[in-house]
Design a protein around this motif. Sequence first.
Motif, short mmCIF file in Angstrom:
data_model
loop_
_atom_site.label_atom_id
_atom_site.label_comp_id
_atom_site.label_asym_id
_atom_site.label_seq_id
_atom_site.Cartn_x
_atom_site.Cartn_y
_atom_site.Cartn_z
N SER A 176 0.89 -1.09 0.00
CA SER A 176 -0.03 -0.11 -0.11
C SER A 176 0.88 1.25 0.06
O SER A 176 2.12 1.34 0.31
N ILE A 202 2.98 4.43 0.20
CA ILE A 202 4.52 4.80 -0.07
C ILE A 202 5.31 3.49 -0.44
O ILE A 202 6.08 3.48 -1.62
N ASP A 255 4.75 -7.40 3.43
CA ASP A 255 3.36 -6.71 4.06
C ASP A 255 2.68 -7.59 5.17
O ASP A 255 3.06 -8.90 5.12
N ASP A 284 4.18 -10.17 10.20
CA ASP A 284 3.54 -8.98 10.94
C ASP A 284 4.85 -8.47 11.71
O ASP A 284 5.06 -9.05 12.79
N LEU A 285 5.35 -7.32 11.36
CA LEU A 285 6.27 -6.68 12.01
C LEU A 285 6.03 -6.00 13.36
O LEU A 285 7.19 -5.57 13.94
N TYR A 300 2.50 8.07 17.96
CA TYR A 300 2.98 8.22 16.37
C TYR A 300 4.24 9.13 16.39
O TYR A 300 5.29 8.80 15.93
N LYS A 328 8.14 7.88 15.63
CA LYS A 328 9.10 8.52 14.37
C LYS A 328 10.25 9.12 14.90
O LYS A 328 11.30 9.24 14.48
N ILE A 351 1.16 12.86 2.79
CA ILE A 351 1.06 12.14 1.65
C ILE A 351 -0.53 11.44 1.35
O ILE A 351 -0.78 10.68 2.40
N THR A 399 -2.49 8.42 0.90
CA THR A 399 -2.39 7.33 1.09
C THR A 399 -3.56 6.64 1.87
O THR A 399 -4.14 7.48 2.53
#
Length: 258
Positions: free
Chosen positions: A12, A14, A33, A42-43, A152, A156, A187, A189
């Motif tokens: 999906s 990017i 993915d 599953d990361l 979030y 990051k 972006i 998405t």
Amino acid sequence: MPRTYLVTGAASGIGNATADHLRAHGHTVIGADLKGGDISADLATPDGRAELVAAARELTGGRLDAVIACAGIARFDPLTVRVNHFGAVATLEGLRPLLAAGQSPRALVIGSIDAVHPTDAATVEAALAGDEEAAVAAAQAAVDRGEGHLAYSSSKAAISRWVRRSAVAAEWAGAGIPLNAVAPGVIRTPLTQPLLDDPEMRAVVEEAVPMPLRGPAAPDELTSLIAWLTSPENTLVTGQIVYADGGADAVLRGETGW
Ligand code: NAI
């Protein structure tokens, strides 16, 4: 020369646009993915992260030329820290031995402009200490006091600092592997489209991420930059958080934030 790339989050947004761009330029892309693609993993979990590395080893014979970690989520809860920081670190660290066997190896993770927003210090410090359960507990504590949105930005900020720290270490720079982040602004998405479609939320997003050059961009506006940073042509850029954000970082951090 055709290269072999592994891209996470390739189903999906990017990651998908990046995989398409690289394939269109003649490269081999192994897409990973949650479901579908070449590798399903599953990361968010140690098992999934181990599956990614084992499957990549099997599919490539132990050699990769570049790794691009795009998988991420923006939930206001600790799962975001598990995927965006620990999943990304496990991807990059776990696949580093495969890169070491590759040609002109390069690595990249997608950060975010959100890293310059307020964060939860306890979450970030625990993440950088490599203590996943402490980071998750700190993120949960933030949720409990009504600051779940910090998950979030904290995830990051942590991965950006991890890039700055790791890129110059023996394992990366010492092994001749540039390691960078691309930090996008907004972006379009599946991650952001619901927010952009809601006029109230769109106003919140535009205030949080002011993009004077232009508004929300398409994923394929990032792909040439990602491709160049992970190409053999990039012989010098490492440890950088490259903001591709229509000017948001310059607005938010001003002229001394570099
Ligand atoms: P997206 O939702 O379109 O794609 C993310 C992909 O990651 C999905 O295919 C999803 O299945 C995968 N993923 C999520 N959790 C996973 C897990 N546990 N294991 C494996 N794969 C998983 O989102 P988008 O926008 O393409 O995001 C890609 C990266 O860019 C993320 O790290 C996001 O935080 C970052 N980013 C996105 C921005 C935007 O405005 N869209 C801005 C700044 C950063």
